[in-house]
Design a protein around this motif. Structure first.
Motif, PDB file in Angstrom:
ATOM      1  N   TRP A   1     -39.915  28.834  26.615  1.00  0.00           N
ATOM      2  CA  TRP A   1     -40.438  29.020  25.258  1.00  0.00           C
ATOM      3  C   TRP A   1     -39.232  29.158  24.349  1.00  0.00           C
ATOM      4  N   THR A   2     -39.288  28.533  23.171  1.00  0.00           N
ATOM      5  CA  THR A   2     -38.190  28.687  22.225  1.00  0.00           C
ATOM      6  C   THR A   2     -38.637  28.403  20.808  1.00  0.00           C
ATOM      7  N   ASP A   3     -37.896  28.974  19.893  1.00  0.00           N
ATOM      8  CA  ASP A   3     -38.049  28.650  18.479  1.00  0.00           C
ATOM      9  C   ASP A   3     -36.669  28.467  17.848  1.00  0.00           C
ATOM     10  N   GLN A   4     -35.655  28.325  18.701  1.00  0.00           N
ATOM     11  CA  GLN A   4     -34.272  28.176  18.256  1.00  0.00           C
ATOM     12  C   GLN A   4     -33.602  27.023  19.016  1.00  0.00           C
ATOM     13  N   PRO A   5     -32.615  26.372  18.415  1.00  0.00           N
ATOM     14  CA  PRO A   5     -31.885  25.311  19.127  1.00  0.00           C
ATOM     15  C   PRO A   5     -31.162  25.853  20.360  1.00  0.00           C
TER      16      PRO A   5
END
Length: 103
Positions: free
Chosen positions: A32-36
């Motif tokens: 899961w991610t919301d950042q590069p």
């Protein structure tokens, strides 16, 4: 036996992962991610599957930087030596299959 609801998975930090399986030295992880991420070259091949959300994948080919937007269901294959970096567009859930211990 395990059932994983990918769209419900979150992590405490960007690129947090749930280890799903390690078979013959190959790992399968749900991220899961919301950042590069960071520019990198894997030790081996990598299969990168967007399960939820969108990811702009940057990669270098013949010394030039290119990018493509991957949507849910799209697959990016990084052969040995492919320098690349993933930039999610909002939140994304990604299945990554690669050599155990890879970056």
């Amino acid at each position: 036996m395990d059932i994983i609801r990918a769209k419900q998975f979150t992590a405490a930090k960007a690129w947090g992962a749930k280890d799903i399986a390690t078979m013959n030295g190959i790992t399968t992880r749900l991220h899961w991610t919301d950042q590069p991420y960071k520019w990198h070259i894997n030790d081996g091949e990598e299969v990168f599957v967007v399960l939820d959300g969108e990811v702009e994948m940057f990669y270098k080919q013949d010394g030039e930087t290119h990018s493509t937007v991957l949507q849910s269901g799209d697959i990016f294959y990084a052969s040995v030596g492919t320098e690349h970096v993933a930039h999610p567009i909002g939140e994304a859930r990604i299945l990554v299959v690669e050599s155990a211990g890879s970056v």
